[in-house]
Design a protein around this motif. Sequence first.
Motif, PDB file in Angstrom:
ATOM      1  N   ARG A  30      25.054 -12.447 -16.966  1.00 44.52           N
ATOM      2  CA  ARG A  30      26.275 -13.135 -16.523  1.00 44.52           C
ATOM      3  C   ARG A  30      25.924 -14.159 -15.472  1.00 44.52           C
ATOM      4  O   ARG A  30      24.936 -14.031 -14.746  1.00 44.52           O
ATOM      5  N   PHE A  31      26.766 -15.158 -15.357  1.00 43.57           N
ATOM      6  CA  PHE A  31      26.542 -16.208 -14.366  1.00 43.57           C
ATOM      7  C   PHE A  31      26.551 -15.637 -12.950  1.00 43.57           C
ATOM      8  O   PHE A  31      27.374 -14.784 -12.612  1.00 43.57           O
ATOM      9  N   SER A  32      25.653 -16.160 -12.134  1.00 44.80           N
ATOM     10  CA  SER A  32      25.655 -15.876 -10.705  1.00 44.80           C
ATOM     11  C   SER A  32      24.898 -16.990 -10.004  1.00 44.80           C
ATOM     12  O   SER A  32      24.020 -17.615 -10.597  1.00 44.80           O
ATOM     13  N   ASP A  33      25.246 -17.227  -8.740  1.00 41.02           N
ATOM     14  CA  ASP A  33      24.461 -18.180  -7.957  1.00 41.02           C
ATOM     15  C   ASP A  33      23.494 -17.450  -7.032  1.00 41.02           C
ATOM     16  O   ASP A  33      22.897 -18.066  -6.151  1.00 41.02           O
ATOM     17  N   SER A  34      23.343 -16.151  -7.254  1.00 42.80           N
ATOM     18  CA  SER A  34      22.401 -15.356  -6.471  1.00 42.80           C
ATOM     19  C   SER A  34      21.171 -15.058  -7.305  1.00 42.80           C
ATOM     20  O   SER A  34      21.284 -14.571  -8.432  1.00 42.80           O
ATOM     21  N   ASP A  35      20.001 -15.306  -6.742  1.00 44.65           N
ATOM     22  CA  ASP A  35      18.789 -15.091  -7.532  1.00 44.65           C
ATOM     23  C   ASP A  35      18.568 -13.613  -7.850  1.00 44.65           C
ATOM     24  O   ASP A  35      17.879 -13.284  -8.822  1.00 44.65           O
ATOM     25  N   SER A  36      19.171 -12.729  -7.080  1.00 41.07           N
ATOM     26  CA  SER A  36      18.980 -11.297  -7.336  1.00 41.07           C
ATOM     27  C   SER A  36      19.634 -10.856  -8.647  1.00 41.07           C
ATOM     28  O   SER A  36      19.322  -9.777  -9.157  1.00 41.07           O
ATOM     29  N   ALA A  37      20.529 -11.669  -9.190  1.00 40.33           N
ATOM     30  CA  ALA A  37      21.211 -11.316 -10.440  1.00 40.33           C
ATOM     31  C   ALA A  37      20.389 -11.647 -11.676  1.00 40.33           C
ATOM     32  O   ALA A  37      20.740 -11.236 -12.777  1.00 40.33           O
ATOM     33  N   TYR A  38      19.307 -12.373 -11.503  1.00 38.47           N
ATOM     34  CA  TYR A  38      18.537 -12.868 -12.641  1.00 38.47           C
ATOM     35  C   TYR A  38      17.318 -12.005 -12.904  1.00 38.47           C
ATOM     36  O   TYR A  38      16.530 -11.715 -11.999  1.00 38.47           O
ATOM     37  N   ASP A  39      17.187 -11.600 -14.160  1.00 34.67           N
ATOM     38  CA  ASP A  39      16.117 -10.692 -14.554  1.00 34.67           C
ATOM     39  C   ASP A  39      14.878 -11.405 -15.079  1.00 34.67           C
ATOM     40  O   ASP A  39      13.783 -10.847 -15.058  1.00 34.67           O
ATOM     41  N   TYR A  40      15.080 -12.592 -15.585  1.00 32.06           N
ATOM     42  CA  TYR A  40      13.983 -13.317 -16.227  1.00 32.06           C
ATOM     43  C   TYR A  40      13.744 -14.627 -15.491  1.00 32.06           C
ATOM     44  O   TYR A  40      14.697 -15.362 -15.204  1.00 32.06           O
ATOM     45  N   TRP A  41      12.469 -14.906 -15.236  1.00 25.18           N
ATOM     46  CA  TRP A  41      12.091 -16.081 -14.462  1.00 25.18           C
ATOM     47  C   TRP A  41      10.904 -16.794 -15.094  1.00 25.18           C
ATOM     48  O   TRP A  41      10.010 -16.154 -15.673  1.00 25.18           O
ATOM     49  N   GLY A  42      10.910 -18.115 -14.954  1.00 26.00           N
ATOM     50  CA  GLY A  42       9.743 -18.895 -15.314  1.00 26.00           C
ATOM     51  C   GLY A  42       8.768 -18.959 -14.148  1.00 26.00           C
ATOM     52  O   GLY A  42       9.041 -18.455 -13.060  1.00 26.00           O
ATOM     53  N   GLN A  43       7.649 -19.616 -14.385  1.00 24.32           N
ATOM     54  CA  GLN A  43       6.596 -19.686 -13.373  1.00 24.32           C
ATOM     55  C   GLN A  43       6.814 -20.834 -12.388  1.00 24.32           C
ATOM     56  O   GLN A  43       6.168 -20.874 -11.339  1.00 24.32           O
ATOM     57  N   GLY A  44       7.707 -21.746 -12.731  1.00 28.87           N
ATOM     58  CA  GLY A  44       8.032 -22.851 -11.839  1.00 28.87           C
ATOM     59  C   GLY A  44       7.308 -24.132 -12.202  1.00 28.87           C
ATOM     60  O   GLY A  44       6.212 -24.109 -12.772  1.00 28.87           O
ATOM     61  N   THR A  45       7.946 -25.248 -11.860  1.00 26.32           N
ATOM     62  CA  THR A  45       7.337 -26.558 -12.050  1.00 26.32           C
ATOM     63  C   THR A  45       7.602 -27.385 -10.793  1.00 26.32           C
ATOM     64  O   THR A  45       8.708 -27.379 -10.252  1.00 26.32           O
ATOM     65  N   GLN A  46       6.583 -28.082 -10.334  1.00 26.23           N
ATOM     66  CA  GLN A  46       6.680 -28.831  -9.081  1.00 26.23           C
ATOM     67  C   GLN A  46       7.365 -30.167  -9.307  1.00 26.23           C
ATOM     68  O   GLN A  46       6.994 -30.922 -10.217  1.00 26.23           O
ATOM     69  N   VAL A  47       8.328 -30.458  -8.460  1.00 30.28           N
ATOM     70  CA  VAL A  47       8.969 -31.770  -8.420  1.00 30.28           C
ATOM     71  C   VAL A  47       8.722 -32.345  -7.035  1.00 30.28           C
ATOM     72  O   VAL A  47       9.048 -31.711  -6.024  1.00 30.28           O
ATOM     73  N   THR A  48       8.150 -33.533  -6.992  1.00 28.46           N
ATOM     74  CA  THR A  48       7.875 -34.200  -5.727  1.00 28.46           C
ATOM     75  C   THR A  48       8.520 -35.574  -5.752  1.00 28.46           C
ATOM     76  O   THR A  48       8.252 -36.367  -6.662  1.00 28.46           O
ATOM     77  N   VAL A  49       9.361 -35.834  -4.763  1.00 29.72           N
ATOM     78  CA  VAL A  49      10.064 -37.107  -4.673  1.00 29.72           C
ATOM     79  C   VAL A  49       9.542 -37.834  -3.436  1.00 29.72           C
ATOM     80  O   VAL A  49       9.694 -37.349  -2.309  1.00 29.72           O
ATOM     81  N   SER A  50       8.939 -38.977  -3.660  1.00 26.28           N
ATOM     82  CA  SER A  50       8.375 -39.741  -2.550  1.00 26.28           C
ATOM     83  C   SER A  50       9.383 -40.765  -2.051  1.00 26.28           C
ATOM     84  O   SER A  50      10.180 -41.304  -2.829  1.00 26.28           O
ATOM     85  N   SER A  51       9.317 -41.029  -0.757  1.00 29.93           N
ATOM     86  CA  SER A  51      10.278 -41.970  -0.158  1.00 29.93           C
ATOM     87  C   SER A  51       9.745 -43.389  -0.182  1.00 29.93           C
ATOM     88  O   SER A  51       8.592 -43.637  -0.504  1.00 29.93           O
TER      89      SER A  51
END
Length: 122
Positions: A101-122
């Motif tokens: 179910r939808f939640s804005d809390s990370d504790s509600a999520y059972d499945y996660w990816g490994q992550g991808t880096q986003v870098t924004v330069s000024s």
Amino acid sequence: QVQLVESGGGVVQAGGSLRLSCAASGRTFTGFARAWFRRAQGNEREFVSAVTWNGDSAYYADSVTGRFTISRDNAKNTVYLQMNSLKPEDTAVYYCAAAPRFSDSDSAYDYWGQGTQVTVSS
């Protein structure tokens, strides 16, 4: 083995755009809410956006509203995050997640990816 694999991260100048993808394998997430979170260096992981199982409703953190758009393609078991007008403060590792179910809390999520880096330069 259930996997969520993010892609599309990279380095972009402020004002630019990126599109993140999160492809799932090992099970179908058709009935699951899908979400994006991010963690900037030295900060806690924070909610970015989520979409309901059928894509009818989407939710955004105030900091990204009007600039980011979440979408999903259940046939491909994939969720996307279109990021426009990027700012240096959007720099973070972005993670996709899935929950019954939808939640804005990370504790509600059972499945996660490994992550991808986003870098924004000024």
